[in-house]
Write a protein that holds these residues in place. Structure first.
Motif, PDB file in Angstrom:
ATOM      1  N   ASN A  29       0.832  -1.221   0.000  1.00  0.00           N
ATOM      2  CA  ASN A  29       0.000   0.000   0.000  1.00  0.00           C
ATOM      3  C   ASN A  29       0.861   1.263   0.000  1.00  0.00           C
ATOM      4  O   ASN A  29       0.505   2.262  -0.642  1.00  0.00           O
TER       5      ASN A  29
ATOM      6  N   MET B  74       1.097   4.339  -2.909  1.00  0.00           N
ATOM      7  CA  MET B  74       0.978   5.775  -2.606  1.00  0.00           C
ATOM      8  C   MET B  74       2.229   6.541  -3.045  1.00  0.00           C
ATOM      9  O   MET B  74       2.352   7.739  -2.773  1.00  0.00           O
TER      10      MET B  74
ATOM     11  N   GLY C 256      -2.612  10.032  -3.379  1.00  0.00           N
ATOM     12  CA  GLY C 256      -3.812   9.250  -3.088  1.00  0.00           C
ATOM     13  C   GLY C 256      -3.814   7.949  -3.869  1.00  0.00           C
ATOM     14  O   GLY C 256      -3.266   7.879  -4.970  1.00  0.00           O
TER      15      GLY C 256
ATOM     16  N   ALA D 244      -3.748   8.963   4.138  1.00  0.00           N
ATOM     17  CA  ALA D 244      -4.629   9.709   3.218  1.00  0.00           C
ATOM     18  C   ALA D 244      -4.696  11.192   3.578  1.00  0.00           C
ATOM     19  O   ALA D 244      -4.847  12.047   2.694  1.00  0.00           O
TER      20      ALA D 244
ATOM     21  N   THR E 137      -7.910   9.264  -1.505  1.00  0.00           N
ATOM     22  CA  THR E 137      -7.537   7.879  -1.185  1.00  0.00           C
ATOM     23  C   THR E 137      -8.805   7.115  -0.856  1.00  0.00           C
ATOM     24  O   THR E 137      -9.671   7.617  -0.128  1.00  0.00           O
TER      25      THR E 137
END
Ligand code: S3P
Length: 430
Positions: free
Chosen positions: A356, A360, A381, A400, A407
């Motif tokens: 993740n 980003m 995002g 976020a 996001t």
């Protein structure tokens, strides 16, 4: 849930009761004699699973808005369950309850959701079997569903290969039903709520910390009775962690988080924040039923990188996802090592965190026992794949808030596992 960047989080909040202490209050209250009253109990899905399991084992548990009342039936008062015990997503319920069930004169089966049923249970099957328990993995894959039948338990000394409070607590709880002293040595001290709370309930339990190494040993004597207690659960530092990170990262913020448990076996995050240059002040430090608590004041800070390794890891294991987010925003390269336990949490958190962060725009590398995070690149995002892991959903909700663009947190409902009011608490700071 869709989120975007913001400025100026300001205000005073509290966070829900500590998850580990809430679980233990139901378990110990159920096998104690008399009433246990628990205030500030965490009503997240994990702790609700523990309540349901003990109701299935014949314990009356009353819930009101402000407290939970457990009508404990004593060490030998549990009833045979009429159906399989559903432990949901909760590793703590599974492992601690197994220790208690190993000492009962009846058969039981417990099973959870797909994530729980994929987590390793050999770590409790092995020591419980050494104690004389009859516990097996029904699918013979060393995972739940587990089947437990009566056994005569004897005291052992167990050298645990992992620093795990769940393993330690499982063995100590079985030790209540053994014929002689039971002790567990772990490579570094994991959270010690079981030791502190069982003592309050009347158990003969001791802890020693080796002077020449990081090893810690907890020992318990067989017990004739535990006695109901009044428990005021401190705010969960693992939930406060998201607001600590938000306060440090979001520009122009100042957040006061009241009544947070700062037990040293849980408070590694505070040391890391200090090492990273975070502006954090502990106010009003006090002790409540053996557990240290404080109000935590957090202000926006410029963070720099750090190295996180060794015996601090058990004291911040659940906070690593949000620490990784802080590291992504900090200047320099942060190294996290000695944290292979992350792979066997609600998701493989080395993978879910690094995947993740990569999406980003962070420069991060997963390693065998942690990750290397090259911070300082602006985050953008992204769509966050939580894999239904509550701590991933909350950690990336914080990311976020400082990312460029929107996001989307997929399956954010999983936050109910430990913090149903998470987004409501945020609203109070806007
Ligand atoms: C817990 C112990 C920790 C932690 C978990 C809760 C507990 O697991 O990650 O969220 O309440 O005992 P391990 O002790 O297995 O590391």
């Amino acid at each position: 849930m869709e989120l975007c960047s913001i400025n100026g989080l300001k205000g005073t909040i509290t966070v829900p009761g500590d998850k580990s202490i809430s679980h233990r209050s139901i378990m110990f209250g159920s096998i104690a004699k008399g009433i246990t009253e628990v205030e500030n109990f965490l009503k997240g899905a994990d702790c609700r699973a523990t309540i349901q399991c003990f109701r299935t084992l014949g314990i009356e548990i009353e819930e009101s808005k402000s407290s939970v009342l457990i009508h404990g039936k004593g060490l030998h008062g549990l009833m045979p369950p009429t159906h399989i015990l559903d432990v949901g997503n909760s590793g703590t319920t599974t492992r601690l309850l197994s220790g208690i069930l190993a000492g009962q004169p009846f058969d039981s089966k417990l099973s959870g959701d797909a994530s729980l049923n994929a987590r390793p249970m050999k770590r409790i099957i092995e020591p419980l079997t050494q104690m004389g328990a009859n516990i097996s993995s029904i699918l013979r894959n060393d995972c739940a569903p587990l089947y437990i039948t009566p056994g005569n338990l004897h005291g052992i000394h167990y050298n645990s290969p992992v620093a795990s409070a769940q393993v330690k607590s499982c063995i100590l709880l079985a030790g209540l039903y053994a014929d002689s002293e039971t002790s567990v040595t772990e490579p570094s001290l994991s959270r010690n709520h079981t030791e502190l709370m069982l003592k309050e309930f009347g158990a003969d339990i001791r802890s020693t910390h080796a002077l020449s190494s990081t090893q810690a040993t907890a020992s318990i004597l067989p017990c004739t009775e535990l006695y109901g207690q009044h428990i005021l659960v401190p705010g969960d530092i693992s939930s406060a962690a998201y607001f600590i990170a938000a306060g440090l990262l979001v520009p122009d913020s100042e957040i006061l988080i009241q009544n947070v448990g700062i037990n040293p076996t849980r408070a590694g995050l505070l040391k890391v924040c200090e090492d990273m240059g975070g502006d954090i002040t502990l106010l009003n430090e006090r002790t409540q039923a053996g557990e240290p608590i404080a109000d935590i004041l957090v202000r926006t800070s410029t963070l720099h990188s750090t190295t996180i390794e060794g015996d601090i890891i058990p004291a911040l294991i659940d906070e690593i996802p949000v620490i990784a987010v802080m590291a992504a925003a900090a200047e320099g390269t942060t190294i996290i090592r000695d944290a292979a336990e992350l792979k066997v949490k609600e998701s493989d958190r080395i993978e879910t965190v690094t995947d993740n962060l990569l999406s980003m725009g962070c420069n991060v590398t997963a390693t065998e026992d942690g990750m290397i995070i090259r911070g300082g690149c602006p985050l953008k995002g992204a769509v966050i794949h939580t894999l239904f892991d509550h701590r991933i959903a909350m950690a990336f909700s914080i990311a976020a808030l400082i990312a460029d663009g929107n996001t989307k947190i997929l399956d954010s409902k999983c936050i109910d596992i430990s913090y149903p009011e998470f987004y409501d608490t945020f609203e109070k700071l806007l």
